[in-house]
Scaffold this active site. Structure first.
Site, PDB file in Angstrom:
ATOM      1  N   ARG A   1      15.904  78.158  -8.377  1.00  0.00           N
ATOM      2  CA  ARG A   1      15.562  77.924  -9.774  1.00  0.00           C
ATOM      3  C   ARG A   1      16.038  77.067 -10.624  1.00  0.00           C
ATOM      4  NH1 ARG A   1      17.689  81.879 -14.817  1.00  0.00           N
ATOM      5  NH2 ARG A   1      18.947  80.253 -15.240  1.00  0.00           N
TER       6      ARG A   1
ATOM      7  N   TYR B   1      18.532  77.149 -22.813  1.00  0.00           N
ATOM      8  CA  TYR B   1      18.944  78.157 -21.899  1.00  0.00           C
ATOM      9  C   TYR B   1      18.926  77.821 -20.557  1.00  0.00           C
ATOM     10  CZ  TYR B   1      18.281  81.828 -18.626  1.00  0.00           C
ATOM     11  OH  TYR B   1      18.704  82.423 -17.320  1.00  0.00           O
TER      12      TYR B   1
ATOM     13  N   ASP C   1      12.810  79.992 -15.298  1.00  0.00           N
ATOM     14  CA  ASP C   1      13.113  81.333 -16.133  1.00  0.00           C
ATOM     15  C   ASP C   1      12.828  80.625 -17.255  1.00  0.00           C
ATOM     16  OD1 ASP C   1      13.726  83.327 -17.304  1.00  0.00           O
ATOM     17  OD2 ASP C   1      15.775  83.460 -16.639  1.00  0.00           O
TER      18      ASP C   1
ATOM     19  N   HIS D   1      12.831  82.929 -19.785  1.00  0.00           N
ATOM     20  CA  HIS D   1      13.544  83.848 -20.755  1.00  0.00           C
ATOM     21  C   HIS D   1      12.954  84.237 -22.153  1.00  0.00           C
ATOM     22  CE1 HIS D   1      17.843  85.039 -21.411  1.00  0.00           C
ATOM     23  NE2 HIS D   1      17.808  85.067 -20.192  1.00  0.00           N
TER      24      HIS D   1
ATOM     25  N   GLU E   1       9.388  83.140 -14.724  1.00  0.00           N
ATOM     26  CA  GLU E   1      10.105  84.423 -14.886  1.00  0.00           C
ATOM     27  C   GLU E   1       9.940  84.718 -16.434  1.00  0.00           C
ATOM     28  OE1 GLU E   1      14.176  84.475 -13.313  1.00  0.00           O
ATOM     29  OE2 GLU E   1      14.563  85.900 -14.877  1.00  0.00           O
TER      30      GLU E   1
ATOM     31  N   GLU F   1      13.902  91.783 -15.964  1.00  0.00           N
ATOM     32  CA  GLU F   1      15.394  92.019 -15.699  1.00  0.00           C
ATOM     33  C   GLU F   1      15.784  92.909 -16.818  1.00  0.00           C
ATOM     34  OE1 GLU F   1      16.599  88.000 -15.840  1.00  0.00           O
ATOM     35  OE2 GLU F   1      17.178  88.155 -17.838  1.00  0.00           O
TER      36      GLU F   1
ATOM     37  N   ARG G   1      11.438  92.580 -11.314  1.00  0.00           N
ATOM     38  CA  ARG G   1      12.906  92.085 -11.474  1.00  0.00           C
ATOM     39  C   ARG G   1      13.922  93.141 -12.074  1.00  0.00           C
ATOM     40  NH1 ARG G   1      15.020  87.740 -10.914  1.00  0.00           N
ATOM     41  NH2 ARG G   1      16.291  87.523 -12.540  1.00  0.00           N
TER      42      ARG G   1
ATOM     43  N   GLU H   1      17.899  87.385  -6.458  1.00  0.00           N
ATOM     44  CA  GLU H   1      18.645  86.204  -7.171  1.00  0.00           C
ATOM     45  C   GLU H   1      20.137  86.321  -6.517  1.00  0.00           C
ATOM     46  OE1 GLU H   1      18.754  86.843 -11.256  1.00  0.00           O
ATOM     47  OE2 GLU H   1      19.393  84.807 -11.756  1.00  0.00           O
TER      48      GLU H   1
ATOM     49  N   TRP I   1      16.499  85.010 -27.444  1.00  0.00           N
ATOM     50  CA  TRP I   1      17.144  84.349 -26.534  1.00  0.00           C
ATOM     51  C   TRP I   1      16.823  84.002 -25.052  1.00  0.00           C
ATOM     52  CZ3 TRP I   1      20.843  85.734 -22.500  1.00  0.00           C
ATOM     53  CH2 TRP I   1      21.256  84.434 -21.947  1.00  0.00           C
TER      54      TRP I   1
HETATM   55  C1  GCO Z   1      18.432  85.533 -14.846  1.00  0.00           C
HETATM   56  C2  GCO Z   1      18.801  85.788 -16.102  1.00  0.00           C
HETATM   57  C3  GCO Z   1      20.283  85.849 -16.714  1.00  0.00           C
HETATM   58  C4  GCO Z   1      20.313  86.668 -17.973  1.00  0.00           C
HETATM   59  C5  GCO Z   1      21.671  87.564 -18.110  1.00  0.00           C
HETATM   60  C6  GCO Z   1      21.855  88.140 -19.330  1.00  0.00           C
HETATM   61  O1  GCO Z   1      17.478  85.462 -14.761  1.00  0.00           O
HETATM   62  O2  GCO Z   1      19.603  85.438 -14.148  1.00  0.00           O
HETATM   63  O3  GCO Z   1      18.078  85.749 -17.491  1.00  0.00           O
HETATM   64  O4  GCO Z   1      20.800  84.644 -16.984  1.00  0.00           O
HETATM   65  O5  GCO Z   1      20.107  85.798 -19.164  1.00  0.00           O
HETATM   66  O6  GCO Z   1      21.734  88.243 -16.867  1.00  0.00           O
HETATM   67  O7  GCO Z   1      22.988  89.260 -19.115  1.00  0.00           O
HETATM   68 MG    MG Z   2      16.026  85.836 -16.187  1.00  0.00          MG
END
Ligand code: GCO
Ligand code: MG
Length: 402
Positions: free
Chosen positions: A147, A159, A210, A212, A236, A262, A283, A339, A402
């Protein structure tokens, strides 16, 4: 067999973890991860006050019944706190069952479907050159999937990019930090990052990215289209997923594969995404999604729609969850990728484990149960410390995802 005791171990070996240990009258115990990043003590209290008293005296082999008892029996359903607590119990019970039957958990899930679990790790840099060097570094370690995240010019903190050359860790001790975001600058920049990375690594390495949760659907559609020449394994969390239908628009505009989930804690968070085939990878994590019992049902449903798993595996998921995910990924047919973000050496010492990385793949090991333990004496030397994930603001100060 009967459950005689269950207790929590809350520790902070470089970051916070909440671990549930369930003990039985036959001397076998099981471990479950209950860590919810930035809200750890809410899950600990839920378990301590409301779940543990109901477990004592139960037969730990009745995993499905105990799952239903905690889910339906609570009357109040879903939510990250509830589902993480249920997951901790569930995973500990699978660990106990494996140990009782003297077999690794992957055998309880149908046996292995593959020899190893393909993993991706995180590369990042404050600019394109550093990000490319970081991707190359991880390929040098043997990773086949990486990634890539980079600082965006004109955005003070991005991020996924660590501060001060340290490995990236999302949570920080103290009150929530603030980071900045500019969609415009990011959208203009991201294709340049992947042009450089793809040029450097060649065609065969899997590249992931990602977003995010930061874009609107039409912005995400533009990003997906602009990244098509670099054929990503996935983009992602292109947009927040509370409204599952938001993904339809992205899907209609781009063939860049999409992964999300996630932050989901229920199969129902993903139901439309899967049945309409608006995503390619789900995820959800074993710890936040209600455990192995719940994720097996979600994964089987996804299999029908050719959606594969790509479980979250950041450092806030403890080695107990990592082990559970590896057993799961080795066994199910529609596994996609896992991951793998390295825990610190201290975390690895607190949670001795059998899983291993070799040449791009991980293996959970063949020890009975999950193959992960906890060194309680060492954990006690590293007590919980309040920590939060950052928040993000746009350049004009507006709070954003975020
Ligand atoms: C990822 C995630 C993490 C999250 C974190 C939040 O894809 O690994 O986005 O970096 O931000 O797990 O607790
Ligand atoms: Mg993520």
């Amino acid at each position: 067999m009967k459950i005689t005791n269950a207790r929590l171990i809350v520790c902070s070996p470089d970051r916070n973890f909440v671990t549930l240990k369930i003990e039985t009258d036959e001397g076998i115990y099981g471990l479950g991860d209950a860590t919810l990043n930035g809200r750890e003590l809410a899950v600990a209290a839920y378990l301590e006050e409301h779940v543990i008293p109901c477990l004592i005296g139960r037969d730990p082999s009745q995993i499905e019944d105990i799952w239903q008892y905690l889910y339906r029996g609570a009357y109040w359903r879903r939510g990250p706190v509830t589902m993480s607590a249920i997951a901790a119990v569930d995973v500990a019970l699978w660990d106990i069952k494996g140990k009782a039957l003297n077999t690794p958990v992957y055998n309880l899930l149908g046996g292995k479907s593959r020899e190893g679990v393909l993993v991706y790790t995180h590369a990042n840099g404050s600019n394109i050159d550093d990000a490319v060097a970081s991707v190359e570094h991880h390929i040098g370690e043997g990773y086949l999937a990486v990634r890539a995240q980079s600082g965006v010019p004109g955005v003070a903190s991005s991020y996924g990019v660590p501060k001060g050359g340290k490995p990236y860790e999302p949570a920080e001790r103290g009150l929530p930090g603030e980071s900045l975001w500019s969609t415009e600058r990011y959208l203009n920049f991201a294709p340049k990052l992947f042009e450089a990375v793809r040029k450097s690594v060649g065609e065969d390495i899997h590249l992931l990215h990602d977003v995010h949760h930061r874009l609107t659907p039409i912005e995400a559609a533009r990003l997906g289209k602009s990244l098509e020449p670099y054929h990503l394994f996935w983009m992602e969390d292109p947009t927040p997923a509370e409204n599952q239908e938001a993904f339809r628009l992205i899907r209609e505009h781009t063939v860049t594969p999409i992964a999300t989930g996630e932050v989901f804690n229920s199969f129902w968070d993903a139901h439309d995404l899967i049945r309409h085939q608006w995503i390619d990878y789900i995820r959800m994590t074993i710890v936040h999604g209600g455990g192995i019992t719940a994720l097996k049902k979600a994964a089987d449903f996804a299999a029908v729609y050719q959606v594969r798993t790509g479980f979250h595996g950041a450092t806030d998921l403890s080695p107990v969850t990592m082990a559970a995910a590896l057993h799961f990924g080795l066994a199910i047919h529609n596994f996609g990728i896992q991951e793998h973000m390295h825990h610190t050496a201290l975390t690895d010492q607190v949670f001795p484990h059998h899983y291993k990385f070799e040449a791009g793949y991980m293996h959970p090991g063949d020890a009975p149960g999950l193959g992960v333990d906890i060194d309680e004496a060492l954990a006690a030397k590293h007590p919980y410390q309040r920590a939060y994930l950052p928040i993000a603001r746009k350049l004009d100060g507006t709070l954003t995802d975020w």
